[in-house]
Scaffold this active site. Structure first.
Site, short mmCIF file in Angstrom:
data_model
loop_
_atom_site.label_atom_id
_atom_site.label_comp_id
_atom_site.label_asym_id
_atom_site.label_seq_id
_atom_site.Cartn_x
_atom_site.Cartn_y
_atom_site.Cartn_z
N GLY A 1 0.79 -1.22 0.00
CA GLY A 1 0.00 0.00 0.00
C GLY A 1 0.83 1.27 0.00
O GLY A 1 0.52 2.23 -0.72
N ASP A 2 1.89 1.33 0.83
CA ASP A 2 2.71 2.53 0.88
C ASP A 2 3.32 2.83 -0.49
O ASP A 2 3.28 3.97 -0.96
CB ASP A 2 3.83 2.36 1.91
CG ASP A 2 3.30 2.34 3.34
OD1 ASP A 2 2.08 2.49 3.52
OD2 ASP A 2 4.11 2.18 4.27
N GLN B 1 -1.80 -1.26 -11.49
CA GLN B 1 -2.74 -0.30 -10.90
C GLN B 1 -3.87 0.02 -11.88
O GLN B 1 -5.02 0.19 -11.47
CB GLN B 1 -2.00 0.98 -10.49
CG GLN B 1 -1.15 0.81 -9.24
CD GLN B 1 -0.65 2.13 -8.69
OE1 GLN B 1 -0.45 3.09 -9.43
NE2 GLN B 1 -0.42 2.19 -7.39
N GLY C 1 -6.40 -1.63 3.31
CA GLY C 1 -5.40 -0.58 3.33
C GLY C 1 -5.94 0.74 2.84
O GLY C 1 -7.11 1.06 2.99
N GLU C 2 -5.07 1.53 2.22
CA GLU C 2 -5.42 2.90 1.83
C GLU C 2 -5.62 3.07 0.33
O GLU C 2 -6.64 3.58 -0.11
CB GLU C 2 -4.31 3.84 2.31
CG GLU C 2 -4.51 5.29 1.93
CD GLU C 2 -3.49 6.21 2.57
OE1 GLU C 2 -3.18 7.26 1.97
OE2 GLU C 2 -3.00 5.89 3.67
#
Length: 364
Positions: free
Chosen positions: A14-15, A249, A266-267
């Protein structure tokens, strides 16, 4: 402007996903980005085509930075982004202290909790180290006014409107072709204790369901859940389970646009699911002190989630009766109305990259 963005990959993608998306968005708006990351391996499938204007660099060690310090052609960017508290190497901070100091941004995690609006845009004085006396600025993503907003590239809506769902689904390399009457659900999660209950529920519904399972931890969790249920790894009853390949993505967006319900985690995947405008269930990263429970409730309340969807979230995240194997029944039609309304409300806000550019312009 020239940007240096620093990212450490903790134990998930995620980061890096957020930092790559920000880097690419900046580059597509005419900026130049150096992305410094300690493990860039996931970009091979996450962004296989790369992005013009973004260069990826290994996290710099002291030896590398000493070489850069002696390189008269090397300049620190106009903006330095420290993503998610990754802490810049002190040697790089020393380079920042030479000449005109860059705007130093501490890009924080996404949350709907009250502290986000209170802390967004505040300065954090650097009290020690080679950059002592400098300030870095807290920049908080968020869902409401007074926060930094959400990542959304300018062409996203047009790309979604032009998407050919049927062609994309037909080209998916999965074990069995998708039927037109199947309900499609994507699964991107950690290891929710309610997963066996979800599989059991889907196997007994009145409509055939295809569960499209992401690679990595979701696939491993589904294997364990089917074994616990004595269920075939391909599902049972009305449920058919198909494993997906690793998706870029761009293709992950396509997956979210194609499905009738998206389980995300997650984000980065949460934000993309919100832009998809389809019903979603968010699995937060579990924390030992259960801080993710407060984060979840704040999210549900901030976006005025229907009670039954909030109840499903609480069960999925183990907030209520974590030992209870039953899940609330799904109400996709109601949830879809909420998802589309929420998408429109969030699209009316200024996106994160635009806000970040304005913020940096004020601090230069």
């Amino acid at each position: 402007m020239r940007w240096d963005i620093f990212c450490r990959v903790i134990d998930n993608h995620g980061d890096l996903g957020v930092c790559w998306r920000l880097s690419a968005d900046l580059a597509q708006r005419g900026h130049t980005v150096r992305l410094w990351v300690d493990d860039a391996s996931a970009l091979a499938w996450m962004a296989p085509q790369g992005c013009t204007g973004v260069s990826v660099h290994a996290w710099p060690n002291d030896e590398t930075l000493q070489v850069l310090a002696q390189d008269k052609t090397f300049e620190v960017g106009d903006v330095v982004v420290e993503a998610f508290g990754c802490e810049l190497p002190e040697t790089f901070q020393a380079l920042m202290a030479q000449g005109t100091p860059p705007v130093w941004i501490n890009l924080e995690y996404l949350s709907a909790e009250d502290y986000v609006a209170r802390s967004h845009g505040l300065a954090s004085p650097v009290m020690s180290g080679p950059a002592r006396g400098a300030s870095k600025w807290f920049f908080f993503p968020g869902f409401t006014a007074g926060t930094g907003g959400l990542l959304r590239e300018p062409h996203l809506s047009a790309r979604q409107a032009a998407f050919d769902r049927a062609s994309w689904l037909n080209a998916l390399p999965i074990d069995k072709a998708i039927d037109a009457n199947e309900r499609l659900i994507s699964l991107f999660c950690y290891e929710p204790t309610a997963l066996p209950a979800l599989l059991s529920q889907l196997s007994q519904t009145d409509q055939p369901t295809r569960l499209l399972v992401a690679q990595g931890r979701p696939k491993t969790a589904v294997v364990a859940a089917t074994q616990a249920l004595n269920m075939s790894s391909h599902g049972a009853g009305q449920l058919h389970i198909s494993a997906l390949p690793y998706l870029s993505q761009i293709d992950f967006d396509h997956l979210l646009w194609s499905c009738d319900l998206n389980f995300v985690r997650g984000e980065d995947s949460l934000v993309r699911a919100l832009w998809a405008g389809q019903p979603l269930v968010w699995h937060l990263y579990p924390q030992d002190d259960l801080a993710h429970h407060d984060k979840l409730i704040a999210f549900c309340q901030a976006l005025h989630m229907p009670e039954d969807l909030m109840a499903f979230h609480l069960a999925w995240n183990g907030v209520q009766n974590p030992s209870n194997s039953e899940l609330p029944r799904m109400a996709l039609d109601t949830w879809r109305v909420w998802a589309q309304r929420t998408q429109q409300l969030l699209q009316a806000q200024t996106d994160l990259t635009s806000q970040l550019l304005s913020f940096v312009a004020q601090k230069r």
